[in-house]
Design a protein around this motif. Structure first.
Motif, mmCIF file in Angstrom:
data_model
loop_
_atom_site.group_PDB
_atom_site.id
_atom_site.type_symbol
_atom_site.label_atom_id
_atom_site.label_comp_id
_atom_site.label_asym_id
_atom_site.label_seq_id
_atom_site.Cartn_x
_atom_site.Cartn_y
_atom_site.Cartn_z
ATOM 1 N N ALA A 244 0.823 -1.217 0.000
ATOM 2 C CA ALA A 244 0.000 0.000 0.000
ATOM 3 C C ALA A 244 0.852 1.260 0.000
ATOM 4 C CB ALA A 244 -0.930 -0.010 1.211
ATOM 5 N N VAL A 245 1.891 1.283 0.832
ATOM 6 C CA VAL A 245 2.735 2.476 0.916
ATOM 7 C C VAL A 245 3.611 2.613 -0.325
ATOM 8 C CG1 VAL A 245 4.600 3.575 2.221
ATOM 9 C CG2 VAL A 245 2.673 2.555 3.431
ATOM 10 N N ALA A 246 4.070 1.496 -0.881
ATOM 11 C CA ALA A 246 4.858 1.555 -2.116
ATOM 12 C C ALA A 246 4.042 2.169 -3.249
ATOM 13 C CB ALA A 246 5.343 0.162 -2.506
ATOM 14 N N LEU A 247 2.781 1.754 -3.370
ATOM 15 C CA LEU A 247 1.925 2.319 -4.415
ATOM 16 C C LEU A 247 1.662 3.803 -4.177
ATOM 17 C CD1 LEU A 247 -0.719 -0.533 -4.952
ATOM 18 C CD2 LEU A 247 1.215 0.058 -6.427
ATOM 19 N N ASN A 248 1.569 4.181 -2.902
ATOM 20 C CA ASN A 248 1.315 5.589 -2.581
ATOM 21 C C ASN A 248 2.539 6.463 -2.838
ATOM 22 O OD1 ASN A 248 1.561 7.830 -0.233
ATOM 23 N ND2 ASN A 248 -0.569 7.610 -0.861
ATOM 24 N N GLN A 255 1.508 4.117 -11.283
ATOM 25 C CA GLN A 255 0.252 4.654 -11.819
ATOM 26 C C GLN A 255 -0.948 3.854 -11.302
ATOM 27 O OE1 GLN A 255 -0.150 7.558 -13.981
ATOM 28 N NE2 GLN A 255 1.866 7.782 -13.005
ATOM 29 N N ALA A 256 -0.900 3.531 -10.030
ATOM 30 C CA ALA A 256 -1.957 2.756 -9.404
ATOM 31 C C ALA A 256 -2.028 3.125 -7.931
ATOM 32 C CB ALA A 256 -1.698 1.257 -9.558
ATOM 33 N N GLU A 257 -3.208 2.957 -7.336
ATOM 34 C CA GLU A 257 -3.383 3.301 -5.932
ATOM 35 C C GLU A 257 -4.455 2.417 -5.310
ATOM 36 O OE1 GLU A 257 -4.614 7.340 -5.749
ATOM 37 O OE2 GLU A 257 -6.386 7.033 -7.004
ATOM 38 N N THR A 258 -4.424 2.310 -3.987
ATOM 39 C CA THR A 258 -5.464 1.583 -3.265
ATOM 40 C C THR A 258 -6.433 2.591 -2.669
ATOM 41 O OG1 THR A 258 -4.375 1.638 -1.101
ATOM 42 C CG2 THR A 258 -3.721 -0.138 -2.619
ATOM 43 N N LEU A 260 -7.130 2.466 0.565
ATOM 44 C CA LEU A 260 -6.921 2.295 1.996
ATOM 45 C C LEU A 260 -6.791 3.625 2.734
ATOM 46 C CD1 LEU A 260 -4.332 -0.645 2.122
ATOM 47 C CD2 LEU A 260 -6.825 -0.765 2.309
ATOM 48 N N THR A 261 -7.225 3.646 3.980
ATOM 49 C CA THR A 261 -6.985 4.772 4.878
ATOM 50 C C THR A 261 -5.630 4.517 5.524
ATOM 51 O OG1 THR A 261 -9.364 4.948 5.302
ATOM 52 C CG2 THR A 261 -7.888 6.083 6.839
ATOM 53 N N LEU A 262 -4.594 5.064 4.944
ATOM 54 C CA LEU A 262 -3.230 4.691 5.313
ATOM 55 C C LEU A 262 -2.901 4.995 6.775
ATOM 56 C CD1 LEU A 262 -1.228 5.729 2.111
ATOM 57 C CD2 LEU A 262 -2.212 3.510 2.707
ATOM 58 N N LYS A 263 -3.524 5.999 7.361
ATOM 59 C CA LYS A 263 -3.211 6.342 8.755
ATOM 60 C C LYS A 263 -3.679 5.259 9.733
ATOM 61 C CE LYS A 263 -7.399 9.083 9.626
ATOM 62 N NZ LYS A 263 -7.930 10.409 10.024
ATOM 63 N N GLU A 264 -4.448 4.274 9.245
ATOM 64 C CA GLU A 264 -4.877 3.161 10.087
ATOM 65 C C GLU A 264 -3.882 1.998 10.043
ATOM 66 O OE1 GLU A 264 -7.395 2.833 12.148
ATOM 67 O OE2 GLU A 264 -8.357 4.755 11.764
ATOM 68 N N ILE A 265 -2.819 2.120 9.253
ATOM 69 C CA ILE A 265 -1.896 1.006 9.058
ATOM 70 C C ILE A 265 -1.196 0.609 10.360
ATOM 71 C CG2 ILE A 265 0.379 0.447 8.075
ATOM 72 C CD1 ILE A 265 -0.578 1.531 5.434
ATOM 73 N N LYS A 266 -0.632 1.558 11.071
ATOM 74 C CA LYS A 266 0.109 1.244 12.294
ATOM 75 C C LYS A 266 -0.790 0.588 13.332
ATOM 76 C CE LYS A 266 3.495 1.245 15.275
ATOM 77 N NZ LYS A 266 4.595 0.260 15.166
ATOM 78 N N ARG A 267 -1.998 1.117 13.487
ATOM 79 C CA ARG A 267 -2.934 0.556 14.460
ATOM 80 C C ARG A 267 -3.316 -0.874 14.088
ATOM 81 N NH1 ARG A 267 -7.692 4.336 14.820
ATOM 82 N NH2 ARG A 267 -5.994 5.708 15.427
ATOM 83 N N GLU A 311 14.002 10.668 4.760
ATOM 84 C CA GLU A 311 12.691 10.076 5.035
ATOM 85 C C GLU A 311 11.800 10.204 3.811
ATOM 86 O OE1 GLU A 311 10.527 11.429 8.438
ATOM 87 O OE2 GLU A 311 11.884 10.516 9.871
ATOM 88 N N ILE A 312 11.485 9.059 3.178
ATOM 89 C CA ILE A 312 10.561 9.109 2.042
ATOM 90 C C ILE A 312 9.125 8.872 2.494
ATOM 91 C CG2 ILE A 312 12.330 8.379 0.392
ATOM 92 C CD1 ILE A 312 10.977 5.568 0.463
ATOM 93 N N ILE A 313 8.962 8.363 3.718
ATOM 94 C CA ILE A 313 7.636 8.119 4.289
ATOM 95 C C ILE A 313 7.540 8.918 5.585
ATOM 96 C CG2 ILE A 313 5.978 6.373 5.043
ATOM 97 C CD1 ILE A 313 7.877 4.265 3.798
ATOM 98 N N THR A 314 6.519 9.710 5.737
ATOM 99 C CA THR A 314 6.347 10.417 7.002
ATOM 100 C C THR A 314 5.660 9.482 7.993
ATOM 101 O OG1 THR A 314 4.166 11.296 6.420
ATOM 102 C CG2 THR A 314 6.088 12.617 5.800
ATOM 103 N N PRO A 315 6.021 9.526 9.269
ATOM 104 C CA PRO A 315 5.359 8.672 10.265
ATOM 105 C C PRO A 315 3.850 8.878 10.280
ATOM 106 C CG PRO A 315 7.317 9.709 11.204
ATOM 107 C CD PRO A 315 7.087 10.350 9.864
#
Length: 515
Positions: A244-248, A255-258, A260-267, A311-315
């Motif tokens: 999910a994060v790779a696609l984002n 050129q594709a996306e899900t 998903l509500t990504l902020k729910e991933i850690k939980r 950092e390519i991904i923000t927490p």
């Protein structure tokens, strides 16, 4: 930008991980969190495999409405009938039927000719389609199947009514280049392929599950099957959060996306880790404890100047809070309730009071209570998930380097009242478990014991996971407490209670069936 459907199989393929044994309440809690995460399809289990699995799939299908719920079935009518009974009340009844297509599977496992396999697949899909509006068909071991045969059988099952075609790398054998070729070949050589969605399902035996999934997406897959934290049998499945994060992050490339509500991933990751007892490695991509940590002085300097240097991904993207100190002993009930609701709590008022009481007790012992602490308390209160046949009332351990460790334990047993016992051991935990075994009917074998802290610091909560053999059944248990010995006792008692509850459920089912 193409929309990629996310098919989560944490509750089916993920639960096949060695040592993982989720109960009814735990499966339901994970399913509700997957719905909050926004997965398109939840594979809730294998309804025909057991009464417990049937009951879990049925309850999830009746509860979850924001995601499509499916169940696995072999290409036999009794499996399909069981799946229908479990899933008919879902928002979108969907079934996942599979049959092996590789030469080695057809010859040695199925003992069927290719023509017999095609005929069986078509008949099972037709039978399923008469009941289910959505039928997914999987070619087990597709990555080791002959492409012309795959093209033939896929064309036939689509004509029979299949709406999704899954091409799994069942044994984790293929490479990104090879899986890309397979998807491209089938897209070009199956005349009716436009009538179905192609799906990819990859195992991680060679460490390429995520890479293979992304390669399949690049070459025509419209659905990706994965699990939270990449759990699954053997080396696991493709990791949902990594895909999910790779696609984002690399949407410019894929050129594709899900959806998903990504902020729910850690939980979601934390919940699955706690309930399965499978610890997330610190260096795990996206959700590991070190995913956003920087040790190198050069890296630290760069991040302080501009986060994008390293950092390519923000927490915050995946739900990791930058300010984790949230509540203390002076926090009131209103602020507490707002915080746990923000963390996903949707339980009863009684459960809320239980969590609040545990929070106040913890806040007296440590200065700041973090989100991780609250999440641990929530999990224990909402998915303790069983009738407490044994409750820990008091624990005392005498230990010294020159003394024999001795544990004295008081348990509350609803049918007997208060009971007390003491025993020794070579260490404090062994003394506790020897004492508890004296208090429990029948021998108990401890097969696994793991302990970790919820977060850093000398005042951190301890979380203990155990696996036991009791009454001929393998069971797992969890315990959380400020004291490691109390957490150890709680985990053991939790495992015992789960076993007794399962035995009671099975006995009740047998009575119903005999009646």
């Amino acid at each position: 930008m193409r929309k990629i459907n996310v098919f989560d199989t944490t509750l089916r393929d993920g639960e096949q991980s060695a040592g993982v044994n989720l109960n009814f309440e735990e499966k339901l809690e994970i399913a509700k969190q997957l719905e909050r995460l926004g997965v398109d399809v939840i594979e809730a289990g294998f309804p025909a495999s057991s009464q417990g699995d049937f009951r879990s799939v049925q309850a999830i299908a009746q509860t979850v409405k924001g995601s499509s719920v499916t169940g696995l079935a072999r290409s036999v009518t009794k499996d399909i009938d069981a799946a229908w009974e479990a899933l008919k009340d879902s928002a979108e009844p969907r079934i996942h039927v599979f049959l092996a297509t590789s030469p080695i599977h057809m010859t040695y496992k199925l003992r069927m000719t290719p023509d017999e396999v095609v005929r069986t697949a078509v008949e099972s899909v037709k039978y399923a389609k008469a009941k289910f509006p959505q039928v997914q068909w999987s070619a087990e071991d597709a990555s080791r199947s002959e492409l012309p045969f795959l093209a033939k059988i896929i064309e036939e099952v689509i004509n029979a009514g299949a709406t999704v075609i899954n091409l799994p790398d069942t044994v984790g054998y293929t490479t990104p280049h090879e899986i890309g070729n397979m998807f491209r070949y089938l897209t070009e050589n199956v005349p009716n392929i436009d009538r179905a969605i192609l799906s990819t399902h990859n195992h991680d035996d060679l460490g390429m599950a995520v890479s293979n999934s992304l390669a399949a997406i690049q070459n025509g897959a419209g659905q990706v099957e994965c699990t939270v934290n990449g759990i699954g049998e053997r080396a696991g499945n493709a990791s949902l959060e990594e895909i999910a994060v790779a696609l984002n992050i690399r949407k410019d490339h894929y050129q594709a996306e899900t959806g998903l509500t990504l902020k729910e991933i850690k939980r979601t990751s934390s919940l699955v880790s706690k309930l399965t007892g499978m610890v997330v490695p610190s260096n795990k991509a996206v959700v590991g404890a070190n995913a956003f940590a920087h040790e190198s002085g050069i890296h630290q300097d760069g991040v302080l100047k501009n986060k994008e240097t390293y950092e390519i991904i923000t927490p915050e993207l995946v739900g990791v809070s930058s300010n984790r100190m949230v509540l203390g002993k002076h926090s009131g009930r209103h602020a507490f309730k707002e915080k746990v609701v923000e963390l996903g709590f949707n339980g009863t008022d009684e459960q809320l009071q239980t969590i609040f009481t545990a929070f106040k007790d913890l806040a007296d012992k440590k200065k700041d209570v973090t989100e991780d602490d609250l999440f641990a308390l929530m999990t224990e209160a909402t998915v303790g998930g069983s009738v407490a046949h044994y409750e820990l009332e008091a624990l005392q351990v005498n230990y010294g380097t020159n003394n024999i460790p001795t544990a004295t334990i008081t348990l509350n047993v609803p049918t007997e009242g208060t009971i007390q016992e003491a025993a020794t051991g070579s260490g404090s935990v062994e003394a506790i478990y020897n004492t508890l075994e004296r208090m429990i009917e029948g021998p108990v074998v401890l097969e696994d014991y793991r302990i970790q802290s919820i977060n850093g610091g000398r005042d951190a909560l301890a979380e203990v996971f155990v696996k036991i053999q009791y009454d001929g059944v393998e069971s797992t248990g969890r315990g959380t407490a400020h004291d490691v010995l109390e957490a150890s006792a709680k985990a053991y008692i939790h495992a015992i209670n789960r076993t007794i509850n399962r035995r009671a459920y099975n006995e009740e089912r047998m009575k119903q069936l005999n009646a």
